[in-house]
Design an enzyme around this catalytic site. Structure first.
Site, mmCIF file in Angstrom:
data_model
loop_
_atom_site.group_PDB
_atom_site.id
_atom_site.type_symbol
_atom_site.label_atom_id
_atom_site.label_comp_id
_atom_site.label_asym_id
_atom_site.label_seq_id
_atom_site.Cartn_x
_atom_site.Cartn_y
_atom_site.Cartn_z
ATOM 1 N N HIS A 494 0.822 -1.209 0.000
ATOM 2 C CA HIS A 494 0.000 0.000 0.000
ATOM 3 C C HIS A 494 0.864 1.270 0.000
ATOM 4 O O HIS A 494 0.740 2.122 -0.881
ATOM 5 C CB HIS A 494 -0.917 -0.024 1.236
ATOM 6 C CG HIS A 494 -1.748 1.210 1.399
ATOM 7 N ND1 HIS A 494 -3.085 1.241 1.113
ATOM 8 C CD2 HIS A 494 -1.434 2.468 1.796
ATOM 9 C CE1 HIS A 494 -3.557 2.457 1.320
ATOM 10 N NE2 HIS A 494 -2.573 3.227 1.758
ATOM 11 N N GLU A 495 1.739 1.354 1.002
ATOM 12 C CA GLU A 495 2.544 2.575 1.119
ATOM 13 C C GLU A 495 3.472 2.735 -0.086
ATOM 14 O O GLU A 495 3.758 3.844 -0.532
ATOM 15 C CB GLU A 495 3.346 2.571 2.420
ATOM 16 C CG GLU A 495 2.498 2.614 3.687
ATOM 17 C CD GLU A 495 1.466 3.731 3.714
ATOM 18 O OE1 GLU A 495 1.693 4.785 3.086
ATOM 19 O OE2 GLU A 495 0.399 3.541 4.335
ATOM 20 N N HIS A 498 1.772 4.538 -2.829
ATOM 21 C CA HIS A 498 1.886 5.999 -2.715
ATOM 22 C C HIS A 498 3.254 6.450 -3.233
ATOM 23 O O HIS A 498 3.361 7.459 -3.946
ATOM 24 C CB HIS A 498 1.751 6.439 -1.261
ATOM 25 C CG HIS A 498 0.364 6.360 -0.702
ATOM 26 N ND1 HIS A 498 -0.724 6.936 -1.314
ATOM 27 C CD2 HIS A 498 -0.107 5.790 0.435
ATOM 28 C CE1 HIS A 498 -1.811 6.718 -0.576
ATOM 29 N NE2 HIS A 498 -1.463 6.020 0.490
ATOM 30 N N HIS A 501 3.321 6.451 -6.895
ATOM 31 C CA HIS A 501 2.514 7.567 -7.401
ATOM 32 C C HIS A 501 3.364 8.845 -7.434
ATOM 33 O O HIS A 501 3.245 9.662 -8.336
ATOM 34 C CB HIS A 501 1.295 7.739 -6.484
ATOM 35 C CG HIS A 501 0.171 8.529 -7.063
ATOM 36 N ND1 HIS A 501 -0.900 8.940 -6.314
ATOM 37 C CD2 HIS A 501 -0.059 9.016 -8.310
ATOM 38 C CE1 HIS A 501 -1.734 9.615 -7.070
ATOM 39 N NE2 HIS A 501 -1.254 9.685 -8.288
#
Ligand SMILES: [Zn+2]
Length: 718
Positions: A494-495, A498, A501
């Site tokens: 998940h992290e 980011h 991104h």
């Protein structure tokens, strides 16, 4: 020589005597490789105040020059110039934020308490600069006829709307009041966070006897022993008042009395009626937010917050939450019935007669998981080594987006536990830097998060990204691998979503780059990445037993897959209760009514039919997402909104034939990961998926019944 002239000379001399800018390392241009790196080796807490003050003053001077430019306002001399301004400020605050979240010592907290209202006032001073705003508005108004690119139009819109939403059109006393509110809120946010951090730091449960550890797996015991030793309690075991300590304890401890104790301490954070109690702070925050929304012409704080989100209105966000709430609660009742049956069967065999309470949920859920799915999380953990999972997220990024990673030594770090990697593209061209700060330590906020130290941009020459991932794994003994849970591995994906991104951003202007997107869109790339944790390509390569080196057996993976919809009632309700209370608090608050947060939480949850065996994931007094700043306020729903997108987007890969389908991965890069905020998120999504998202995929993912009207994928979430 006139008197005036003398005064000028005296002032110059004073300026020269003051420490010059070059002497404060926080202000200096970042030196070193990769276009410069943060000078963590030179940071002194005592330098922050002067650096921030100088950076703010310089930024205001730059802004004044833009505002007073005699030339007719155009994109270049106004919007682009505004993007260019404030570089020293960006540098200082990047490091300041890192200290606030990971190195929050008593010294630093003093600086923060003093600087929070000043920083808020500074931001207000910029958005309330009438001359600057009128120039921005002029550029925005002329956007269709002045030959701007779509990205420039988007930036002009963003600046214009940011100023208007922050009160640029307010006059006289309303303007003054706005400033007062923002400064007071900034102080309250700091107070809220510091209270919470203190409650996490100050309560440690030391276990002294082997019998207190009944049920705890070896990894949890080792972590607890190490935590006790660093706190001067060698030979004991420390259960910290943080999520990463609390969750494994409640999952495995056979000691119901200690589970209750740990549960009560954790869920009472910020609500102990002592000097660190957050309730009065919350009431004041809610009032002030409501007053600010009224000043700006919005019905409530929630309406103001959601206006520039993908959802656009609180009503649409509520619709999505309500569509998921009922099936989730129904599932909780089934889960509790299963757990109660297990507890009753044990009572029949002479065990104690119990009714499932909140401190029993994780424990019995784990046992039902074992019984129903024959899946023991403890059997999974030996296959999930922290460092192997890090290699997994790297490899995955290589397969999807062609990125490569190599350790970067000699780059300064804020703490010796932190390591840095250089990220390059498939051709070996530098993309950015990734800092990894994996372990818990005093002064570091709990949970896991990504932080951007420097935003990507191209408009003034290439500036590459610097991002970090932060977590709170319990550091084991030296030389021993850190074993993590399936959920923790999921959080790493998940992290890293980011981080990607940020790293893959390819836009011109920094304000539009990377994760600077709408709040309910920003979790979409990260939640999407979680899906790759369980693909065979990853598990066979990286989920290797820490002793034998053998990959996780296929039967175990099949069990994990079958069990993936297990406990979704708990997970969804625990989260959604918080999201609903957040939205309802911000819809209910008014400038002159004092809300009692505890009563509001109790009554709202009762009205919703909250199962008594679960509490909100973050109870109101500890809800840092919404009370340590504005960004997730009336915005905790964003995770569900984004997950609706991510479930729907994952099915694009499944439909195309696999997790590494080149065409879908390319569409994802071109329309989501590289575009930042240059395009409206709804449009971004449509370009990627070829249609609007629907909730059917989300319901399938969580194992809830798919509503008949939603079986297709043609309507927007909510
Ligand atoms: Zn996230």
């Amino acid at each position: 020589m006139s008197r005036i002239r003398l005064l000028v000379i005296a002032a110059t001399a004073m300026l020269a005597a003051a420490p010059s800018r070059a002497e404060n390392p926080l202000l200096r241009k970042w030196a070193g490789p990769y276009g410069g790196v943060p000078p963590f080796d030179k940071v002194k807490v005592s330098d922050f105040k002067a650096a921030l003050e100088t950076a703010m003053a310089e930024n205001l001077k730059e802004i004044d020059a833009i505002a007073k430019n005699p030339a007719k306002p155009d994109f270049e001399n106004t919007i682009a110039a505004f993007e260019r301004a404030g570089k020293p400020y960006d540098r200082v605050t990047a490091i300041y934020r890192i200290f606030s979240s990971t190195m929050s010592t008593d010294d630093f907290q003093k600086v923060e308490t003093e600087m929070a209202p000043k920083l808020a006032a500074f931001t207000d001073q910029i958005v309330q600069n009438k001359e600057l705003f009128s120039r921005i508005a002029a550029v925005y108004d002329a956007r269709e006829t002045s030959g701007l690119t779509p990205e420039q139009k988007r930036l002009a819109w963003l600046d214009d709307t940011t100023f208007v939403r922050a009160g640029a059109r307010l006059e006289g006393p309303a303007r003054q009041r706005m400033t007062e509110i923002n400064q007071r809120l900034a102080s309250l946010f700091t107070k809220f966070s510091q209270n919470l951090l203190a409650d996490e730091k100050d309560y440690v449960l030391y276990l002294e006897k082997e019998s207190d550890l009944a049920g705890l797996p070896g990894g949890v015991r080792a972590g607890a022993a190490a935590a006790a030793e660093t706190r001067g309690h060698k030979g004991q075991w420390a259960i910290l008042n943080t999520r990463s300590s609390m969750e494994p304890f409640l999952t495995y401890s056979d000691r119901r009395d200690l589970r209750e104790k740990v549960w009560r301490t954790y869920y009472s954070r910020g609500n102990n009626g002592d000097g660190k109690d957050n309730n009065a702070t919350i009431s004041e925050i809610l009032k002030l937010r409501a007053e600010r929304a009224k000043l700006l012409g919005y019905a409530t704080h929630a309406h103001w917050r959601l206006e520039n989100s993908m959802a656009k209105t609180p009503e649409r966000a509520m619709e999505l939450m309500e569509a998921v709430w009922k099936p989730a609660v129904a599932r909780v009742h089934e889960e509790v019935a299963d757990m109660q049956a297990m507890a009753d069967a044990e009572a029949d065999k002479g065990g104690p007669k119990i009714t499932i309470e909140p401190w029993d949920y994780r424990y019995y859920a784990e046992r039902v998981r074992k019984a129903k799915y024959d899946l023991d999380q403890n059997a999974v953990t030996p296959y999930l080594q922290l460092e192997k999972m890090r290699e997994a997220i790297f490899w995955n990024a290589g397969q999807l987006f062609g990125l490569q990673f190599k350790p970067s030594t000699g780059v300064p770090v804020v703490h010796p536990d932190i390591r840095v990697w250089e990220v390059t593209d498939a051709a070996g061209k530098h993309v950015g830097l990734w800092y990894f700060d994996p372990y818990a330590r005093p002064g570091k906020q709990s949970g896991a998060w990504m932080n951007a130290y420097r935003n990507q941009s191209k408009f003034d020459g290439a500036v590459t990204t610097i991002v970090s991932n932060n977590a709170n794994f319990v550091k084991g003994k030296p030389g021993e691998p850190v074993l993590i849970s399936w959920d923790d591995a999921s959080t790493m994906f998940h992290e890293f979503g980011h981080a990607l991104h940020g790293l893959l951003s390819s836009v011109n202007y920094p304000s539009l780059s990377g994760t600077n997107v709408a709040r309910d869109f920003v979790e979409f790339p990260s939640q999407l990445l979680e899906h790759w944790e369980s693909v065979p390509e990853i598990l066979n390569r990286f989920a290797l037993h820490y002793q034998t080196g053998k990959p996780i057996p296929k039967e175990l993976v099949d069990k994990i897959d079958r069990a993936s919809k297990f406990n979704q009632g708990f997970i969804t309700v625990e989260y959604l209760a918080g999201a609903l209370v957040d939205m309802k608090l911000h819809l209910a608050a008014t400038p002159d009514k004092t809300i009692d947060p505890q009563a509001f939480e109790r009554e709202t949850l009762a009205a919703l039919g909250m199962p008594k065996e679960i509490v909100m994931r973050h109870r109101t007094s500890q809800f840092a997402h919404i009370f340590s700043g504005d960004s997730y306020s009336a915005g905790y729903y964003s995770y569900l909104w984004s997950d609706t997108l991510s479930a729907d987007a994952w099915e694009a890969f499944v439909e195309a034939g696999g997790p590494y389908d080149k065409t879908v991965a390319k569409r994802l890069l071109d329309n989501v990961f590289s575009t930042g905020n240059t395009i409206d998120p709804a449009e971004d999504y449509r370009k990627f998926r070829g249609r609007d998202p629907g909730i059917a995929a989300l319901m399938r993912k969580r194992g809830f019944p798919v509503p008949v009207a939603q079986t297709g994928g043609t309507s927007t979430p909510g």
